[in-house]
Design a protein around this motif. Sequence first.
Motif, PDB file in Angstrom:
ATOM      1  N   LYS A 183      -6.052   1.155  -5.437  1.00 57.72           N
ATOM      2  CA  LYS A 183      -5.384   1.019  -4.256  1.00 57.72           C
ATOM      3  C   LYS A 183      -6.034   1.939  -2.854  1.00 57.72           C
ATOM      4  O   LYS A 183      -5.962   1.415  -1.708  1.00 57.72           O
ATOM      5  CB  LYS A 183      -3.896   1.543  -4.706  1.00 57.72           C
ATOM      6  N   ASN A 184      -6.254   3.291  -3.131  1.00 58.53           N
ATOM      7  CA  ASN A 184      -6.832   3.765  -2.088  1.00 58.53           C
ATOM      8  C   ASN A 184      -8.317   3.302  -1.674  1.00 58.53           C
ATOM      9  O   ASN A 184      -8.720   3.031  -0.569  1.00 58.53           O
ATOM     10  CB  ASN A 184      -7.133   5.279  -2.554  1.00 58.53           C
ATOM     11  N   ARG A 192       1.834   0.771   6.765  1.00 55.57           N
ATOM     12  CA  ARG A 192       1.513   1.785   5.775  1.00 55.57           C
ATOM     13  C   ARG A 192       2.195   2.986   5.797  1.00 55.57           C
ATOM     14  O   ARG A 192       2.990   3.520   5.272  1.00 55.57           O
ATOM     15  CB  ARG A 192       0.336   1.569   5.272  1.00 55.57           C
ATOM     16  N   ASP A 216      11.746   6.628  -1.468  1.00 56.87           N
ATOM     17  CA  ASP A 216      11.525   5.982  -2.754  1.00 56.87           C
ATOM     18  C   ASP A 216      12.848   5.785  -3.599  1.00 56.87           C
ATOM     19  O   ASP A 216      13.004   4.684  -4.315  1.00 56.87           O
ATOM     20  CB  ASP A 216      10.505   6.729  -3.504  1.00 56.87           C
ATOM     21  N   SER A 273       5.660   4.463   4.347  1.00 56.65           N
ATOM     22  CA  SER A 273       5.517   5.578   3.648  1.00 56.65           C
ATOM     23  C   SER A 273       6.790   6.683   3.852  1.00 56.65           C
ATOM     24  O   SER A 273       7.170   7.436   2.820  1.00 56.65           O
ATOM     25  CB  SER A 273       4.314   6.027   3.683  1.00 56.65           C
ATOM     26  N   PHE A 311       0.749  -1.012   0.108  1.00 49.65           N
ATOM     27  CA  PHE A 311       0.105   0.124   0.122  1.00 49.65           C
ATOM     28  C   PHE A 311       1.025   1.349   0.076  1.00 49.65           C
ATOM     29  O   PHE A 311       0.164   2.178  -0.474  1.00 49.65           O
ATOM     30  CB  PHE A 311      -0.914   0.217   1.227  1.00 49.65           C
ATOM     31  N   LYS A 360       4.135   1.654  -1.251  1.00 46.82           N
ATOM     32  CA  LYS A 360       5.418   1.931  -2.316  1.00 46.82           C
ATOM     33  C   LYS A 360       4.794   1.328  -3.724  1.00 46.82           C
ATOM     34  O   LYS A 360       5.578   1.484  -4.711  1.00 46.82           O
ATOM     35  CB  LYS A 360       6.563   1.118  -2.148  1.00 46.82           C
ATOM     36  N   PHE A 361       3.582   0.817  -3.915  1.00 44.61           N
ATOM     37  CA  PHE A 361       3.207   0.316  -5.079  1.00 44.61           C
ATOM     38  C   PHE A 361       1.938   1.039  -5.598  1.00 44.61           C
ATOM     39  O   PHE A 361       1.172   1.675  -4.805  1.00 44.61           O
ATOM     40  CB  PHE A 361       2.687  -1.152  -5.053  1.00 44.61           C
ATOM     41  N   ARG A 362       1.882   1.298  -7.039  1.00 45.15           N
ATOM     42  CA  ARG A 362       0.753   2.103  -7.428  1.00 45.15           C
ATOM     43  C   ARG A 362      -0.066   1.035  -8.288  1.00 45.15           C
ATOM     44  O   ARG A 362       0.544   0.670  -9.272  1.00 45.15           O
ATOM     45  CB  ARG A 362       1.563   3.348  -8.116  1.00 45.15           C
ATOM     46  N   PHE A 363      -1.278   1.034  -8.088  1.00 45.16           N
ATOM     47  CA  PHE A 363      -2.211   0.171  -8.813  1.00 45.16           C
ATOM     48  C   PHE A 363      -3.628   0.593  -8.917  1.00 45.16           C
ATOM     49  O   PHE A 363      -3.858   1.183  -7.628  1.00 45.16           O
ATOM     50  CB  PHE A 363      -2.111  -1.416  -8.514  1.00 45.16           C
ATOM     51  N   LYS A 364      -4.527   0.385  -9.575  1.00 43.17           N
ATOM     52  CA  LYS A 364      -5.974   0.976  -9.725  1.00 43.17           C
ATOM     53  C   LYS A 364      -6.585   0.340  -8.673  1.00 43.17           C
ATOM     54  O   LYS A 364      -6.596  -0.826  -8.432  1.00 43.17           O
ATOM     55  CB  LYS A 364      -6.514   0.364 -10.904  1.00 43.17           C
TER      56      LYS A 364
END
Length: 273
Positions: free
Chosen positions: A103-104, A156, A164, A160, A95, A97-101
Amino acid sequence: MNLKKTRATLLNVVLLILAVITIIPFIWMFLSSFAPNSDIVKIGGSLFPIPSTVSNYTGVQEKFDFMRMFLNSLFIAITTTVIIIYTSALMGFVFAKFRFKGKNLLFGVVLSTMMLPWAVTIIPKYEMMVDFGWLDTYKSLIIPSMVSGFGIFMFRQAISQISDEMIEAARVDGASDFYIFHRIILPMSQNTIASLAIFQFLWSWEDFLWPYLMINDESKQLLSVGLRLFNGQYGTDYGGLFAATSISIIPVIIIYIIFQKRFIAGVASGSIK
């Protein structure tokens, strides 16, 4: 300057008073564990019973299989704590460090599990355990507790704060995501691990209702449930109950002593982004 010192002094006095109020019941319980039952329940006696016997401690094992239940509780508490720390750290890493559709949205669902009272889920969880045939097994205690919304939230927020650029540099060097997680993320999350370990171990150690519903075999029962055996039909062996409870506090104290240096920093890093 004097005003600041006065405020600090008043704050310390208030905290000291609150600490004394908090610890008095534990002191009373510990002293009572060395007193006969007649002195504990005596009307008109002193506030703190006078320690005069150790028979409450020597008779704990005779009342019920104390050591077996103690070890059962220790096994369940350690197992669930280790699993939850690992799964929380792994999902917190995803949650953070990854970006995906979605996620939030998915993280919002995780947070929503913290807003539901635990008692609301007892009936559906119980029916699931019956359908799976897991009653009277440790699977019913461990598997439903493998994921913690609170732990995911803490990790998370803490992860954060990790750069990065450091993670990208590791990927450029050929490190896989699992390698980064185990060699970079976990070592840099020791404060969060320590704080969650204390919270989760305490929650697992003192859990009563769920083990009471799931486990019927006395040889598999946990200590929190076993302590109720001191309550008889016509009376309660308070001396034995206090002695067993005093012993049961020892693992929690040991866990706190081990992780106390990182506890405050872990709570702070998990609550501030």
